[in-house]
Design a protein around this motif. Structure first.
Motif, PDB file in Angstrom:
ATOM      1  N   HIS A 142      -7.541  -7.635   4.129  1.00  0.00           N
ATOM      2  CA  HIS A 142      -7.869  -6.682   5.197  1.00  0.00           C
ATOM      3  C   HIS A 142      -9.373  -6.814   5.421  1.00  0.00           C
ATOM      4  O   HIS A 142     -10.168  -6.353   4.608  1.00  0.00           O
ATOM      5  N   ALA A 169       3.480  -0.442  11.308  1.00  0.00           N
ATOM      6  CA  ALA A 169       3.050   0.521  10.281  1.00  0.00           C
ATOM      7  C   ALA A 169       3.496   1.922  10.693  1.00  0.00           C
ATOM      8  O   ALA A 169       2.799   2.610  11.435  1.00  0.00           O
ATOM      9  N   GLY A 198      -1.917   3.130  12.691  1.00  0.00           N
ATOM     10  CA  GLY A 198      -0.750   2.261  12.598  1.00  0.00           C
ATOM     11  C   GLY A 198       0.052   2.305  13.882  1.00  0.00           C
ATOM     12  O   GLY A 198       0.256   3.367  14.458  1.00  0.00           O
ATOM     13  N   ASN A 228       0.824  -1.224   0.000  1.00  0.00           N
ATOM     14  CA  ASN A 228       0.000   0.000   0.000  1.00  0.00           C
ATOM     15  C   ASN A 228       0.855   1.269   0.000  1.00  0.00           C
ATOM     16  O   ASN A 228       0.719   2.140   0.848  1.00  0.00           O
ATOM     17  N   THR A 265      -8.673   1.441   4.795  1.00  0.00           N
ATOM     18  CA  THR A 265      -7.541   1.842   5.643  1.00  0.00           C
ATOM     19  C   THR A 265      -6.561   2.707   4.864  1.00  0.00           C
ATOM     20  O   THR A 265      -6.882   3.171   3.770  1.00  0.00           O
ATOM     21  N   THR A 266      -5.351   2.887   5.417  1.00  0.00           N
ATOM     22  CA  THR A 266      -4.338   3.747   4.808  1.00  0.00           C
ATOM     23  C   THR A 266      -4.082   3.352   3.358  1.00  0.00           C
ATOM     24  O   THR A 266      -3.794   2.187   3.075  1.00  0.00           O
TER      25      THR A 266
HETATM   26  O1  DOR Z   1      -3.189   0.483  11.223  1.00  0.00           O
HETATM   27  C1  DOR Z   1      -2.980   0.242  10.052  1.00  0.00           C
HETATM   28  N1  DOR Z   1      -1.992   0.854   9.364  1.00  0.00           N
HETATM   29  N2  DOR Z   1      -3.763  -0.647   9.434  1.00  0.00           N
HETATM   30  C2  DOR Z   1      -3.667  -0.863   8.121  1.00  0.00           C
HETATM   31  O2  DOR Z   1      -4.413  -1.646   7.626  1.00  0.00           O
HETATM   32  C3  DOR Z   1      -2.727  -0.084   7.288  1.00  0.00           C
HETATM   33  C4  DOR Z   1      -1.621   0.406   8.071  1.00  0.00           C
HETATM   34  C5  DOR Z   1      -0.804   1.464   7.355  1.00  0.00           C
HETATM   35  O3  DOR Z   1      -0.466   1.234   6.194  1.00  0.00           O
HETATM   36  O4  DOR Z   1      -0.507   2.494   7.952  1.00  0.00           O
END
Ligand code: DOR
Ligand code: ZN
Length: 352
Positions: free
Chosen positions: A142, A255, A270, A47, A112-113
């Motif tokens: 996810h 993360a 994260g 990602n 998410t992110t």
């Molecule tokens: O807490 C998270 N951070 N969950 C995720 O699914 C993505 C991740 C991120 O990429 O920061």
């Protein structure tokens, strides 16, 4: 004065982190040494902005990771592709056949992110999923619905019923990893399935529940997605991780975000646990009387699911009276990144 507790020590095979965010550029250079210190391999999340969608992009990203490794570090990035509605099944199959790619990651769009390019209409990825089932390439999911009408604490359980189970029934033989499960519902679902389903569990979800985030002041460094749930769910995750069952293994979901984006009016999700994960896990497994099952969780079950050889080499975990210490934050070009603080002293020390 109480007697000092005897020193205890265990030696485990070098572990794998089966879910890791390494980012790119300056952040990659900052965080990669933290994972490479203890872990032999990691499943690297795709990602980025823009996401890692094609085999060519994954190969280039792998090269950037290898170039950022500290001198002498032995660390193998296990690459993934980010599933989009235009992903080409032939590209995925070729990336798998060449050994470049070990999994494909499914983010429901908006979950998410950096998930904006994720999947909205599951019919549009059916051909890719069928090809993956045919070649045995795992899909990492996810598992949260994005429906704004669903409470954020219910999004994993609803995803299992509404999306995951129908998707698996529609694609028999698809090998699936439920990523970072946070609920007893996730544990129960995983336990009821066959060997084509596994689940990763993070370090932080074994340590915090939602009170840690919200009671007595908001703690942005404990905010992640899926968000930590109530205590009974944390207990279910701890029991699953410590069970030794092959379907459960470590994926830290470490993360990193720079502190100014965590400590923000709309803070990023994260937890950064790469630095201290192994010491924290030794603490948790010790508390559970399950140190003999730590190696299964960190070093065996994930490798078996991903059909990888076990790592050579070992880590030594030693319990000492003096608590272990690590930097409160690591610093690099993107700004400081706070290391996950468990909120209690950790007496387990990690060495090669
Ligand atoms: O807490 C998270 N951070 N969950 C995720 O699914 C993505 C991740 C991120 O990429 O920061
Ligand atoms: Zn993640």
């Amino acid at each position: 004065m109480s007697e000092p507790r005897p020193t205890r020590q265990i030696v485990i095979r070098r572990p794998d982190d089966m879910h890791l965010h390494l980012r790119d550029g300056a952040m990659l250079a900052t965080v990669l040494p933290e994972s490479a210190r203890h872990f032999a391999r990691a499943i690297v999340m795709p990602n980025l902005v823009p996401p890692v969608v094609t085999a060519r992009e994954a190969a280039a990203y792998r090269d950037r990771i290898l170039a950022a490794l500290p001198e002498g570090a032995a660390f193998e990035p296990l690459m993934t592709l980010y599933l989009t509605e235009t992903t080409d099944p032939d590209d995925v199959a070729a990336a798998h056949a060449s050994g470049l790619v070990r999994a494909v990651k499914l983010y429901p769009a908006g979950a998410t992110t950096n998930s904006a390019s994720g999947v909205r209409d599951f019919d549009r990825v059916r051909a890719v999923l069928e090809r993956m089932a045919a070649i045995g390439l795992p899909l990492c999911i996810h598992g949260e619905v994005t429906d704004p009408a669903v409470d954020i604490f219910d999004r994993e359980a609803v995803f299992i019923d509404r999306v995951l189970d129908p998707l698996r029934r529609a694609t028999p033989g698809l090998r699936v990893v439920m990523e970072h499960i946070t609920t007893g519902d996730g544990v129960d679902y995983a336990r009821a399935q066959g060997a084509d389903l596994a689940a990763t569990i993070t370090t932080h979800h074994l340590i915090i529940n939602r009170n840690h985030i919200l009671a007595g002041g908001i703690r942005p460094h404990y905010y992640c997605l899926p968000v930590a749930k109530r205590e009974s769910h944390r207990q279910a995750l701890r029991a699953a991780a410590a069970s030794g069952e092959p379907r459960f293994f470590l994926g830290t979901d470490s993360a990193p975000h720079p502190d100014h984006l965590k400590e923000h009016a709309c803070g990023c999700a994260g937890c950064f646990t790469a630095t201290n994960t192994m010491a924290l896990l030794a603490h948790v497994f010790d508390e559970m009387g399950a140190l003999d099952r730590l190696e299964a969780f960190t070093s065996r079950n994930g490798a078996a699911f991903y059909r990888l050889p076990l790592n050579d080499g070992s880590l030594t975990l030693t319990r000492r009276d003096k608590p272990a210490s690590w930097p409160a934050r690591i610093t690099g070009a993107p700004g400081p990144v706070t290391v996950f603080d468990p909120g209690f002293p950790v007496h387990w020390h990690v060495s090669d």
